[in-house]
Scaffold this motif. Structure first.
Motif, mmCIF file in Angstrom:
data_model
loop_
_atom_site.group_PDB
_atom_site.id
_atom_site.type_symbol
_atom_site.label_atom_id
_atom_site.label_comp_id
_atom_site.label_asym_id
_atom_site.label_seq_id
_atom_site.Cartn_x
_atom_site.Cartn_y
_atom_site.Cartn_z
ATOM 1 N N ILE A 32 78.871 28.445 6.239
ATOM 2 C CA ILE A 32 79.036 29.263 5.031
ATOM 3 C C ILE A 32 79.809 30.536 5.356
ATOM 4 O O ILE A 32 80.718 30.929 4.619
ATOM 5 C CB ILE A 32 77.666 29.556 4.373
ATOM 6 N N ASP A 33 79.476 31.189 6.472
ATOM 7 C CA ASP A 33 80.247 32.375 6.889
ATOM 8 C C ASP A 33 81.722 32.032 7.063
ATOM 9 O O ASP A 33 82.606 32.754 6.602
ATOM 10 C CB ASP A 33 79.712 32.944 8.209
ATOM 11 N N PHE A 36 83.411 31.486 3.647
ATOM 12 C CA PHE A 36 83.757 32.751 2.986
ATOM 13 C C PHE A 36 84.993 33.374 3.632
ATOM 14 O O PHE A 36 85.914 33.808 2.941
ATOM 15 C CB PHE A 36 82.589 33.747 3.024
ATOM 16 N N TYR A 37 85.025 33.402 4.944
ATOM 17 C CA TYR A 37 86.162 33.983 5.661
ATOM 18 C C TYR A 37 87.460 33.264 5.278
ATOM 19 O O TYR A 37 88.483 33.893 4.986
ATOM 20 C CB TYR A 37 85.908 33.902 7.170
ATOM 21 N N MET A 39 88.011 31.409 2.545
ATOM 22 C CA MET A 39 88.292 31.616 1.123
ATOM 23 C C MET A 39 88.954 32.974 0.891
ATOM 24 O O MET A 39 89.968 33.071 0.198
ATOM 25 C CB MET A 39 87.007 31.518 0.309
ATOM 26 N N TYR A 40 88.379 34.035 1.464
ATOM 27 C CA TYR A 40 88.942 35.374 1.272
ATOM 28 C C TYR A 40 90.345 35.472 1.877
ATOM 29 O O TYR A 40 91.219 36.119 1.320
ATOM 30 C CB TYR A 40 88.039 36.443 1.889
ATOM 31 N N VAL A 60 81.070 28.009 -1.984
ATOM 32 C CA VAL A 60 81.032 29.474 -1.924
ATOM 33 C C VAL A 60 81.979 29.992 -3.002
ATOM 34 O O VAL A 60 83.034 29.407 -3.247
ATOM 35 C CB VAL A 60 81.426 30.033 -0.528
ATOM 36 N N ASP A 62 83.275 33.883 -5.087
ATOM 37 C CA ASP A 62 83.214 35.332 -5.295
ATOM 38 C C ASP A 62 84.348 35.685 -6.249
ATOM 39 O O ASP A 62 85.509 35.719 -5.863
ATOM 40 C CB ASP A 62 83.369 36.107 -3.981
ATOM 41 N N LYS A 67 85.625 41.780 -4.114
ATOM 42 C CA LYS A 67 85.221 40.774 -3.123
ATOM 43 C C LYS A 67 83.921 41.162 -2.411
ATOM 44 O O LYS A 67 83.775 41.012 -1.201
ATOM 45 C CB LYS A 67 86.330 40.525 -2.092
ATOM 46 N N PRO A 70 79.546 37.787 -2.932
ATOM 47 C CA PRO A 70 79.582 36.398 -2.460
ATOM 48 C C PRO A 70 78.366 35.603 -2.922
ATOM 49 O O PRO A 70 77.248 36.112 -2.930
ATOM 50 C CB PRO A 70 79.604 36.556 -0.941
ATOM 51 N N ALA A 72 76.754 31.725 -2.321
ATOM 52 C CA ALA A 72 76.782 30.412 -1.671
ATOM 53 C C ALA A 72 75.683 29.564 -2.292
ATOM 54 O O ALA A 72 74.558 30.033 -2.482
ATOM 55 C CB ALA A 72 76.549 30.558 -0.168
ATOM 56 N N ARG A 114 71.231 30.774 0.721
ATOM 57 C CA ARG A 114 71.314 30.833 2.189
ATOM 58 C C ARG A 114 69.966 31.013 2.864
ATOM 59 O O ARG A 114 69.830 30.752 4.057
ATOM 60 C CB ARG A 114 72.236 31.978 2.607
#
Length: 172
Positions: A32-33, A36-37, A39-40, A60, A62, A67, A70, A72, A114
Motif C-alpha cells: 500500500i505504501d 501511494f508512492y 500513484m502520487y 488507493v 487521494d 495530496k 490518502p 486505502a 490498513r
C-alpha cells in the motif's frame, strides 16, 4: 518506499478479476505504501493493485488537491449507490486517453482499512467516481468499457497510436 511499474493496456492482468485479500499483513501494508508512492509520482488520484501487476483486491485513492487525504481499501465493495454524474475520466494504464463516463454520484463502500478493520465510507462526486473507477479495475474493467462502442474504439485507436509514437521516439 518503492516506485512500481504501472501496467499499460492491453496487458492481460488488467482484464482479470482480482482475488480477495485474506488478512492484513506487513507485506500488504508495504505494498500500500508503494502504491501511494507510485500513484502520487505518476501523478494520479487512484491506483488499483492490478495496475501494478498484483492480482489482489486493493485500491488507493487521494482526490485532495494537497495530496494529504490518502485512502486505502482492501476488498472494497459498493453496498449502495444513488444519483448520477458524468465526469471526464483518465487512467494511469491508458495514459493520454480521456472519456466522459456516467456513474452513480453517491456511494457507500465497505472494505478493510490498513488497520485490518472493516470500515464503511460514504463518498460523493470525485471521490465516488475514483473509488468506482478503481473497483472496476479489481473486476477486470476499464473506464473505456463505459464508453459507447464508437467512442471506445476511437479512444483505444488513439492510445495505440500514442504508444507507437512513443516507441518510435524511444528508438531514435
Amino acid at each position: 518506499m518503492q516506485k512500481l511499474d504501472i501496467v499499460l493496456y492491453p496487458q492481460s492482468g488488467l482484464r482479470e478479476v482480482c482475488k480477495p485479500v485474506a488478512a492484513m499483513t506487513d507485506a500488504i501494508d508495504k505494498l500500500i505504501d508503494d502504491m501511494f508512492y507510485t500513484m502520487y509520482d505518476a501523478p494520479g488520484i487512484g491506483l488499483a493493485a492490478p495496475q501494478i501487476a498484483v492480482q489482489q483486491r486493493i485500491i488507493v485513492v487521494d482526490v485532495s488537491e494537497s495530496k494529504d487525504q490518502p485512502l486505502a481499501l482492501i476488498n472494497p465493495e459498493i453496498i449502495r449507490s444513488v444519483g448520477e454524474i458524468s465526469w471526464e475520466e483518465g487512467c494511469l494504464s491508458l495514459p493520454g486517453i480521456y472519456g466522459t463516463v456516467r456513474r452513480p454520484s453517491d456511494i457507500l463502500v465497505r472494505g478493510m482499512n490498513r488497520d485490518g478493520k472493516m470500515v464503511q465510507i460514504e463518498a460523493n462526486e470525485l471521490l465516488a467516481i475514483c473509488i468506482q473507477h478503481e473497483i472496476d479495475h479489481l473486476n477486470g474493467k476499464l473506464f473505456v468499457d463505459h464508453l459507447s462502442g464508437i467512442k471506445r474504439a476511437r479512444a483505444l485507436q488513439k492510445f495505440r497510436k500514442l504508444m507507437e509514437e512513443e516507441a518510435e521516439l524511444a528508438n531514435d
